[in-house]
Design a protein around this motif. Structure first.
Motif, PDB file in Angstrom:
ATOM      1  N   ALA A 305       0.843  -1.202   0.000  1.00 44.41           N
ATOM      2  CA  ALA A 305       0.000   0.000   0.000  1.00 44.41           C
ATOM      3  C   ALA A 305       0.871   1.242   0.000  1.00 44.41           C
ATOM      4  N   HIS A 306       0.685   2.100  -1.016  1.00 46.58           N
ATOM      5  CA  HIS A 306       1.458   3.335  -1.061  1.00 46.58           C
ATOM      6  C   HIS A 306       0.567   4.581  -1.102  1.00 46.58           C
ATOM      7  N   ARG A 307      -0.752   4.400  -1.215  1.00 47.87           N
ATOM      8  CA  ARG A 307      -1.726   5.488  -1.146  1.00 47.87           C
ATOM      9  C   ARG A 307      -3.000   4.977  -0.437  1.00 47.87           C
ATOM     10  N   TYR A 308      -3.682   5.932   0.219  1.00 49.04           N
ATOM     11  CA  TYR A 308      -4.992   5.617   0.792  1.00 49.04           C
ATOM     12  C   TYR A 308      -5.978   6.686   0.327  1.00 49.04           C
ATOM     13  N   ILE A 309      -7.147   6.222  -0.143  1.00 57.54           N
ATOM     14  CA  ILE A 309      -8.203   7.144  -0.580  1.00 57.54           C
ATOM     15  C   ILE A 309      -9.358   7.049   0.418  1.00 57.54           C
ATOM     16  N   SER A 310      -9.733   8.174   0.966  1.00 58.02           N
ATOM     17  CA  SER A 310     -10.898   8.245   1.859  1.00 58.02           C
ATOM     18  C   SER A 310     -11.992   9.045   1.168  1.00 58.02           C
ATOM     19  N   VAL A 311     -13.133   8.423   0.959  1.00 60.13           N
ATOM     20  CA  VAL A 311     -14.303   9.083   0.365  1.00 60.13           C
ATOM     21  C   VAL A 311     -15.402   9.097   1.425  1.00 60.13           C
ATOM     22  N   PHE A 312     -15.953  10.272   1.696  1.00 53.25           N
ATOM     23  CA  PHE A 312     -16.934  10.341   2.799  1.00 53.25           C
ATOM     24  C   PHE A 312     -18.107  11.259   2.451  1.00 53.25           C
ATOM     25  N   HIS A 313     -19.230  10.954   3.103  1.00 51.75           N
ATOM     26  CA  HIS A 313     -20.482  11.712   2.904  1.00 51.75           C
ATOM     27  C   HIS A 313     -20.936  12.245   4.261  1.00 51.75           C
TER      28      HIS A 313
END
Length: 757
Positions: A305-313
């Motif tokens: 893992a070299h990136r983390y994407i957080s998508v939130f509402h």
């Protein structure tokens, strides 16, 4: 059913004829647009007709109601399968059919998975209330004995149920919106994952998606440093892009989740590559808020893992609406007070506390005396304003931990905790009375209001919440029957009287079917000629179980239950038919007087029923006199005058009965198209000795003569009374001095003798 416009209803497969025929054209449309759908489930045809009659003009949120009718549990189950968006189910608990009562409720909730329809249980038998745990388990909206459900109470109970159905629909829509938000998150996450791993030519598209998405997006490196955020992130959190980049997500932490929560979250990301759930974060201004979040790990070619994407509402708007709906579902929209549902919950909690602490609990019910007069004299807006003013005053002396609720209509209730002795209730009663001593200002008019109060105690008068509520309502009814503006503590004997009333109503229904009623006729005598000129028809009930039952006992029950409608039609038809037979036999001229009850007078089809009866019996209209009372006319004077004018157009005459006991306003009296007034026997009883009664009778005679009305004296029993009446030019009399009420055979024999004074 009277001849009037019939409301629509859905067809029934029952062998019983439905009260109406057609299917409502909007029955199958969206429940947000068409009429509210109410199902009546009862094996008694009269209950269907009376329920529809009471509720047919009900409007809730500018929408009408329409009806489904079922006469057994099986029919109800089949109809609910076809119409799952039925708003309210009025269900008889005990029916002599299959699949009835709580068995049907269980199948609705479990087999049909129908948790929207609000269920109101009704019974004609006292003491059959289900246990409170059953009410809670099957989400039963209300339980009432049929005798409790007067017209106004039934309208109030159904309105509360409609409000609950509306709120459940709204909550269902909110849940659907949340699911849609979750689906958008998943779609956005897939887009962002694909975009970041796609070729360079896709970066511009990715940038546009990020900039216009309504969901917040945050990208970090493997160490958790924020590399990029989108505009929605800034709008939701309050942090500008420059303030966020280079920081870690800890700037958003609310500290509402503990260390194990984050440990479990990162363990799942490491094992499955993503995590989704609700989390509380904090905006830049310090405000904590809930969000629905997806965190996805982006791996390199080596699988690291070299990136983390957080998508939130942001869930704040949905949560606020959910909280508002929850509040609305438990509070009265007009006054802001707790409603019946919240009152029941608070009462159960208070009983539990009292049981553990060994203390008493007070339940107090009260309503406004003659509140309907406010609505009739002004309008419902003024009535609502009065209720709001009352709620405002009552809040002034509510202790912390106690509960004041608006149950329905003008009915309110108190829960008073930690009561040491029954006399403590009088402290609250005195506060209530004092609060109402000051006039209310409505439409620049001062209104003086009185209340009637019913009081019951836990555990002295029972333990289940429904029993306490029932007992408080019984005590309230006794207070109102005692003359209003007073209070009554519940006594076990009151329950016996309720049982007696229930039995009386049940026997009344059977009596109508079995023709147990008879008419007696009391002669009316012309004072000048001392001859019989007519008679008043008086109903008698010869019960095979109880013998002769006084009209004073069964007429009020018939009036409240609605049975006065078919009984009144039978009285009118029988009296007209008998009088016509006497006229044909040469016993004329005679005029028969028949009383109209308040409920009959308000029936929309009263004119058509009377016209039809005259036609079918052949009685000349001028041989019929209808007796009404003053109180029936003052609630809505203009409508009363219009109806009386229509009745007069048939050729019959109208008498005002019990004159002097009501309003006796000359300004009203001269407008009503009446031909005679009957002086109430309470003024005749002590003649000529009582000075006040002499003056009242002489004033009534003078008023009647000035308006060219016939004046009749009731209750004449002595020679002295007769002499006074003769001296004061009263036209006709009734009373034991001349004759008691007689059976038809005895009356015709009396006519043949032509007995005179």
């Amino acid at each position: 059913m009277d001849q009037q416009e019939k409301p629509h209803t859905a067809p029934s497969t029952s062998p019983h004829p439905a009260p109406v025929e057609a299917v409502h054209p909007l029955l199958t449309t969206d429940p947000d647009q068409g009429p509210w759908l109410i199902m009546v489930v009862d094996d008694d045809e009269d209950v269907h007709r009376l329920t529809q009659l009471v509720l047919r003009d009900l409007r809730f949120e500018q929408r009408a109601v329409t009806f489904l009718h079922a006469y057994s549990g099986a029919e109800a189950y089949a109809l609910l399968t076809q119409h799952p968006k039925t708003a309210v189910l009025l269900l008889d608990v005990v029916m002599e059919t299959d699949h009835a009562g709580l068995e049907l409720v269980r199948d609705i909730r479990e087999k049909l998975q129908n948790h929207l329809t609000r269920i109101i249980l009704r019974t004609g038998q006292a003491g059959l209330a289900p246990e409170f745990r059953v009410v809670a388990e099957y989400d039963i909206n209300d339980y009432r004995e049929k005798t409790e459900l007067t017209s106004q109470k039934l309208i109030g109970v159904v309105t509360i149920a409609l409000r609950g159905f509306r709120d459940l629909l709204a909550i269902q829509r909110l849940s659907s919106q949340k699911r849609e938000a979750e689906e958008r998150l998943e779609m956005a996450t897939r887009i962002f994952e694909g975009a970041l791993t796609a070729a360079e030519e896709q970066l511009n598209i990715t940038k546009m998606v990020l900039e216009h998405a309504v969901e917040g997006v945050m990208i970090t490196d493997a160490q958790g440093t924020i590399l990029s955020v989108n505009p929605a992130f800034c709008a939701i959190t309050g942090f500008a892009t420059a303030e966020a980049i280079g920081q870690t997500p800890r700037i958003l932490r609310s500290n509402r989740q503990d260390v194990p929560f984050y440990r479990d979250m990162w363990q799942k990301i490491a094992e499955q590559g993503y995590w989704k759930g609700d989390i509380w974060n904090r905006r830049k201004n310090g405000e904590a808020y809930p969000q629905l979040t997806t965190i996805t790990a982006i791996r390199d070619q080596a699988g690291k893992a070299h990136r983390y994407i957080s998508v939130f509402h942001d869930l704040t708007p949905l949560q606020a609406r959910d909280q508002a709906l929850h509040y609305a579902g438990q509070h009265d929209t007009l006054t802001g007070l707790p409603n019946r549902e919240l009152f029941m919950d608070r009462l159960s909690q208070a009983i539990g506390h009292a049981s553990r602490s060994g203390t008493r609990l007070l339940v107090l019910f009260f309503d406004i005396d003659r509140f309907q007069n406010v609505n009739n004299q002004w309008d419902y807006i003024c009535g609502d304003q009065l209720l709001q003013e009352i709620a405002g005053r009552l809040r002034e002396f509510i202790r912390e931990g106690d509960t004041l609720a608006r149950m329905e209509g003008d009915a309110f209730a108190f829960i008073l905790r930690e009561v040491r002795q029954p006399e403590d209730a009088l402290v609250l009663v005195n506060k209530l009375v004092k609060s109402f001593a000051r006039p209310f200002i409505i439409e620049q008019t001062e209104l003086l209001i009185t209340i009637s109060i019913g009081i019951t105690l836990y555990p002295d008068d029972g333990e289940p919440p429904l029993s306490l509520i029932k007992n408080a309502e019984i005590a309230l009814t006794r207070a109102k029957n005692s003359g209003r503006n007073t209070y009554q503590f519940y006594k076990p004997t009151m329950g016996d009287q309720v049982d007696r009333r229930l039995l009386l109503e049940k026997n009344l229904r059977s009596a109508l079917e079995n023709q147990e009623f008879i008419l007696h006729y009391q002669p009316k005598v012309q004072v000048r000629s001392k001859r019989i000129v007519g008679m008043e028809a008086l109903v008698r009930w010869n019960s095979p179980h109880s013998g002769m039952i006084s009209p004073g006992e069964f007429i009020p029950v018939a009036e409240e239950s609605g049975l006065i409608i078919p009984l009144g039609e039978w009285i009118l038809a029988t009296a007209c038919r008998q009088t016509q037979a006497w006229l044909a036999a040469g016993h004329g001229p005679l005029k028969v007087a028949v009383n109209l009850s308040p409920r009959q007078f308000r029936q929309p089809g009263i004119y058509a029923m009377i016209a039809r009866t005259l036609q079918e019996t052949g009685l000349p209209p001028d041989s019929l006199e209808l007796e009404i009372t003053e109180s029936m006319l003052v609630d809505n004077v203009e409508e009363a005058i219009q109806l009386l004018d229509r009745l007069r157009s048939l050729g019959l005459s109208i008498a005002m009965d019990d004159f002097g006991t009501g309003y006796s306003s000359l300004s009203y009296l001269k407008r009503f198209p009446i031909q005679s007034i009957k002086i109430d026997q309470s003024f005749v009883r002590d003649l000529p000795q009582q000075t006040d009664d002499r003056a009242i009778v002489q004033a009534i005679v003078a008023m009647g003569k000035s308006l060219r009305l016939l004046v009749v004296a009731e209750g004449v029993e002595t020679q002295e009374q007769w002499n006074f009446i003769e001296e004061n030019n009263i036209d006709e009399i009734q009373g034991y001095f001349y004759s008691r009420p007689l059976s038809a055979d005895a009356f015709v024999h009396f006519l043949q003798e032509k007995k005179s004074l």
